[in-house]
Enzyme design. Structure first.
Site, PDB file in Angstrom:
ATOM      1  N   ARG A 192      -0.744   6.150   9.387  1.00  0.00           N
ATOM      2  CA  ARG A 192      -1.487   5.724   8.198  1.00  0.00           C
ATOM      3  C   ARG A 192      -1.604   6.862   7.170  1.00  0.00           C
ATOM      4  O   ARG A 192      -1.126   7.959   7.364  1.00  0.00           O
ATOM      5  CB  ARG A 192      -2.903   5.230   8.576  1.00  0.00           C
ATOM      6  CG  ARG A 192      -2.903   4.070   9.539  1.00  0.00           C
ATOM      7  CD  ARG A 192      -2.194   2.895   8.894  1.00  0.00           C
ATOM      8  NE  ARG A 192      -2.230   1.694   9.668  1.00  0.00           N
ATOM      9  CZ  ARG A 192      -3.047   0.665   9.413  1.00  0.00           C
ATOM     10  NH1 ARG A 192      -3.917   0.724   8.430  1.00  0.00           N
ATOM     11  NH2 ARG A 192      -2.969  -0.421  10.128  1.00  0.00           N
TER      12      ARG A 192
ATOM     13  N   CYS B  86     -15.239  -3.059   0.015  1.00  0.00           N
ATOM     14  CA  CYS B  86     -13.836  -3.315   0.358  1.00  0.00           C
ATOM     15  C   CYS B  86     -13.313  -4.467  -0.500  1.00  0.00           C
ATOM     16  O   CYS B  86     -14.084  -5.161  -1.163  1.00  0.00           O
ATOM     17  CB  CYS B  86     -13.719  -3.664   1.832  1.00  0.00           C
ATOM     18  SG  CYS B  86     -14.362  -5.305   2.207  1.00  0.00           S
TER      19      CYS B  86
ATOM     20  N   CYS C 126      -7.953 -10.665   1.117  1.00  0.00           N
ATOM     21  CA  CYS C 126      -7.980 -10.223   2.510  1.00  0.00           C
ATOM     22  C   CYS C 126      -8.088 -11.419   3.451  1.00  0.00           C
ATOM     23  O   CYS C 126      -9.050 -12.200   3.382  1.00  0.00           O
ATOM     24  CB  CYS C 126      -9.160  -9.282   2.759  1.00  0.00           C
ATOM     25  SG  CYS C 126      -9.217  -8.789   4.484  1.00  0.00           S
TER      26      CYS C 126
ATOM     27  N   LYS D  40      -5.537   7.400  12.431  1.00  0.00           N
ATOM     28  CA  LYS D  40      -5.859   7.932  11.105  1.00  0.00           C
ATOM     29  C   LYS D  40      -6.198   9.423  11.156  1.00  0.00           C
ATOM     30  O   LYS D  40      -6.982   9.853  11.993  1.00  0.00           O
ATOM     31  CB  LYS D  40      -7.035   7.157  10.518  1.00  0.00           C
ATOM     32  CG  LYS D  40      -6.687   5.685  10.312  1.00  0.00           C
ATOM     33  CD  LYS D  40      -7.816   4.903   9.686  1.00  0.00           C
ATOM     34  CE  LYS D  40      -7.341   3.507   9.300  1.00  0.00           C
ATOM     35  NZ  LYS D  40      -8.410   2.685   8.737  1.00  0.00           N
TER      36      LYS D  40
ATOM     37  N   CYS E 104     -13.892  -1.543   6.388  1.00  0.00           N
ATOM     38  CA  CYS E 104     -12.927  -0.833   5.537  1.00  0.00           C
ATOM     39  C   CYS E 104     -13.567   0.055   4.479  1.00  0.00           C
ATOM     40  O   CYS E 104     -12.927   0.961   3.963  1.00  0.00           O
ATOM     41  CB  CYS E 104     -11.990  -1.834   4.867  1.00  0.00           C
ATOM     42  SG  CYS E 104     -10.974  -2.721   6.057  1.00  0.00           S
TER      43      CYS E 104
ATOM     44  N   ARG F 230       0.872  -1.191   0.000  1.00  0.00           N
ATOM     45  CA  ARG F 230       0.000   0.000   0.000  1.00  0.00           C
ATOM     46  C   ARG F 230       0.902   1.234   0.000  1.00  0.00           C
ATOM     47  O   ARG F 230       1.856   1.317   0.765  1.00  0.00           O
ATOM     48  CB  ARG F 230      -0.874  -0.023   1.252  1.00  0.00           C
ATOM     49  CG  ARG F 230      -1.920   1.051   1.303  1.00  0.00           C
ATOM     50  CD  ARG F 230      -2.707   0.980   2.602  1.00  0.00           C
ATOM     51  NE  ARG F 230      -3.626  -0.138   2.663  1.00  0.00           N
ATOM     52  CZ  ARG F 230      -4.168  -0.590   3.810  1.00  0.00           C
ATOM     53  NH1 ARG F 230      -3.851  -0.019   4.967  1.00  0.00           N
ATOM     54  NH2 ARG F 230      -4.997  -1.605   3.792  1.00  0.00           N
TER      55      ARG F 230
ATOM     56  N   CYS G 181     -16.356  -8.178   6.202  1.00  0.00           N
ATOM     57  CA  CYS G 181     -16.315  -8.515   7.641  1.00  0.00           C
ATOM     58  C   CYS G 181     -16.649  -7.255   8.420  1.00  0.00           C
ATOM     59  O   CYS G 181     -16.777  -6.183   7.832  1.00  0.00           O
ATOM     60  CB  CYS G 181     -14.943  -9.091   8.016  1.00  0.00           C
ATOM     61  SG  CYS G 181     -13.686  -7.846   8.358  1.00  0.00           S
TER      62      CYS G 181
ATOM     63  N   LYS H 260      -3.269   1.652  15.005  1.00  0.00           N
ATOM     64  CA  LYS H 260      -3.312   2.609  13.896  1.00  0.00           C
ATOM     65  C   LYS H 260      -3.942   3.929  14.347  1.00  0.00           C
ATOM     66  O   LYS H 260      -4.808   3.949  15.244  1.00  0.00           O
ATOM     67  CB  LYS H 260      -4.081   2.022  12.724  1.00  0.00           C
ATOM     68  CG  LYS H 260      -5.497   1.627  13.053  1.00  0.00           C
ATOM     69  CD  LYS H 260      -6.240   1.044  11.844  1.00  0.00           C
ATOM     70  CE  LYS H 260      -5.967  -0.422  11.650  1.00  0.00           C
ATOM     71  NZ  LYS H 260      -6.828  -1.071  10.638  1.00  0.00           N
TER      72      LYS H 260
END
Ligand code: SRM
Ligand code: SF4
Length: 576
Positions: free
Chosen positions: A157, A441, A447, A222, A490, A88, A486, A220
């Site tokens: 991130r 996502c 994934c 953001k 995302c 990424r 899930c 994380k």
């Protein structure tokens, strides 16, 4: 950044390392993320890296994955999983030049399965990169001044920045600050150039991580910048959101929102999505200082024992918003001013051509679920390469997985449009308001956390919903729908008017009632439902909406007013 000599402030304020979660020990003992990654990368006996190195590589934007479509078959054949890596990119605000695009295109064709994937946080992901190609890819990115630092891991991130093409001057001011924020807050370990570029190990007494120390953030963190009236970045879903406030078209400062986060763990009520609280306003000149103060509060007080409970939103709910605000102000050395008034109108993208106040033109292309690849009907990778060869402006990735061919001189517009037509870039043919406001996502097959399909399934589900929309006269209504494989969220499903989150193959929770401009979480309407139940439920509510809505009433507002779901109130936010 806050250069308080690092002695692992987090530990000074909480508990000794051996009382913390295993990831804290891993980070602390990794020699600033080096671990044994260099050794793992050259181990020819396996296509994978060690589990600890796989965790550390996330800080460098790289995830070890395997093809889940073949996982069971390979197990049956007693073969190692088909391992590869996702990389990424760090691309603050999603801005990239045509030269950078051409490089990414070449890398995707050579090493990443002929596809580029635009993400919900305005960057690119390469999938299916083999271990032995990782360094080549990362060095290729360096050639065009792009890196993958901190794109994943317990750090800042990707920093988002609203794309609003109409407000040229404000966009460029806010974008410059978003980039500065990313460069400032990104981790500084010299492990990155050593491992990925082959740089010599420097012997220097300078601290490797003056802000983070050895244990980085608890989780994380953001950051995003919204430019009203567009809330395309979903500012209330960020750990730290800045809302640009302008004075006569020029940036004055930002309303500061803290504690957003959408991830939740299936069947674990102590995890929940939460929208950020606006705690005040700062002048633009104090931005970096504000980021330091806020991040340092989470660095020092975030939960380092239980990773499921380690996001800033939980720290805020444990300590209380007033306490957190007080701590931030103490570290800043001044009180935050009162938040300024501002208005958001939507969290979607403005598709098609638009003209900025400086006269430059911008073409926003709908890219279904951010996937750019070639197919016979839709040679998107080839088409965008052609455009990148000719384009003199830049590209902007939107927070809705779409793409802007930005900064086009009026005289170049016709040429760009001709290429869009020649390569059928305006696909798909059915372009209902629902489809144009949809996000899914990645989910299966790459994934590792997916419990159900998402990117590969949502387009078909939308085709079925479009039949109902046509029956009820709602084809052009901009209703937001977001699906994830899930509950991690995302594609930010918990702030969509229709949200679907995967529970098991073919089974989803259906949520209704999210705010049209990202101001309200939705609420669960059906649990663990299959396609028939989802379609039947949506048909009923859509028919009722078409019949009974008030003028201009968004679908999410109607779902609440008509009693299908209760409103999720401000404050602590749960959506079940
Ligand atoms: Fe995400 C984990 C994909 C945006 C919440 N996310 C993952 C991983 C890396 C799976 C993993 O840990 O093994 C997924 C990789 C799939 C793949 O094959 O590519 C993944 N997340 C994505 C992307 C690519 C979705 C997309 O289709 O665009 C987005 C990349 C953004 C980027 O460029 O950085 C992406 N993820 C988000 C967002 C939305 C956002 O940030 O605006 C969220 C919800 C907001 C939030 O963070 O609260 C999000 N991802 C998660 C979580 C849950 C975190 C939590 O607090 O519980 C995980 C799981 C985790 O971290 O443990 C996760
Ligand atoms: Fe994977 Fe779940 Fe994120 Fe989708 S929401 S990409 S399935 S972690």
């Amino acid at each position: 950044m806050d250069t308080t000599p690092h002695s692992d402030r987090s530990r000074d304020l909480s508990q000794p390392l051996d009382k913390l979660g295993p990831d804290e020990t891993l980070k602390a003992n990794s020699n600033y993320l080096r671990g044994t990654i260099e050794k793992s990368l050259v181990d020819d006996l396996t296509a994978s890296v060690t589990p600890n190195d796989a965790k550390l590589m996330k800080f460098f934007g790289i995830y070890q994955q395997d093809d889940r479509d073949f996982r069971d078959e390979r197990r049956r054949q007693k073969l190692e999983s088909a391992f590869f890596f996702m990389a990424r990119l760090r691309l603050p605000g999603g801005v990239c030049s045509p030269a950078q695009w051409l490089k990414l295109d070449a890398l995707a064709r050579a090493y990443a399965g002929d596809t580029l994937r635009l993400t919900t946080r305005q960057t690119f992901q390469f999938h299916r990169v083999m271990k032995h190609d990782l360094r080549t890819v990362i060095r290729g990115l360096r050639d065009v001044l792009i890196d993958t630092r901190a794109a994943c891991g317990d750090d800042t991130r990707g920093v988002m920045c609203g794309v609003n093409p109409l407000l040229s001057r404000l966009h460029s001011e806010v974008y410059a600050l978003a980039k500065q924020a990313s460069d400032h807050a990104v981790h500084k370990t010299r492990a990155y150039p050593e491992i990925w570029y082959g740089a010599e190990r420097e012997s220097s007494d300078a601290p490797e991580e003056p802000f983070y120390g050895r244990t980085y953030m608890p989780r994380k963190f953001k950051i995003g910048f919204a430019i009203p009236p567009s809330n395309d970045i979903d500012v209330y879903s960020q750990d730290l959101g800045f809302i640009a406030i302008a004075n006569r078209g020029k940036l004055a400062g930002f309303n500061v929102a803290i504690g957003g986060g959408l991830g939740r763990t299936d069947q674990d009520p102590k995890t929940y999505p939460r929208l950020a609280d606006v705690i005040g306003y700062v002048d633009a000149g104090r931005l970096i200082q504000t980021i330091d103060a806020i991040m340092s509060v989470q660095r020092d007080y975030g939960d380092r024992v239980d990773r499921m409970h380690a996001r800033f939103k939980y720290t805020i709910d444990e300590k209380g918003i007033d306490w957190i605000k007080g701590e931030i102000e103490q570290r800043l050395g001044f009180p935050l001013a009162r938040a300024r008034s501002c208005t958001f109108t939507s969290n979607g993208d403005l598709l098609g051509w638009s003209k900025g106040e400086d006269g430059r033109e911008h073409r926003t292309l709908f890219i279904e679920n951010g996937r750019i690849a070639n197919s016979e009907a839709h040679p998107a990778l080839d088409g965008l390469r052609e455009i990148a060869r000719a384009h003199k402006g830049c590209f902007r990735l939107t927070p809705n997985q779409n793409l802007i061919i930005a900064d086009v001189a009026p005289e170049d517009r016709a040429g760009i449009e001709a290429m869009i037509e020649a390569y059928h870039l305006d696909q798909p043919k059915s372009r209902s308001g629902l489809r144009l406001n949809a996000m899914a996502c990645v989910a299966l097959p790459t994934c590792g956390l997916a419990m159900a399909e998402s990117e590969r399934y949502l387009p078909d589900l939308i085709s079925k919903i479009e039949v109902m929309l046509a029956t009820h006269g709602l084809t052009d209504d901009p209703i937001t729908i977001r699906m994830t494989g899930c509950p991690n969220g995302c594609a930010r499903p918990y702030i969509a008017e229709i949200g679907l989150t995967g529970r098991a193959p073919g089974k989803y929770n259906l949520y209704l009632g999210g705010g049209f401009h990202g101001q309200r979480l939705n609420k669960m309407y059906l649990e663990n439902a299959g396609e028939q139940a989802i379609l039947a439920a949506l048909d009923k509510v859509l028919e009722h909406y078409a019949r009974d809505r008030k003028k201009g009433e968004p679908f999410g507002d109607f779902a609440i007013r008509a009693g299908y779901v209760a409103e999720v109130k401000e404050g602590r936010h749960f959506n079940d």
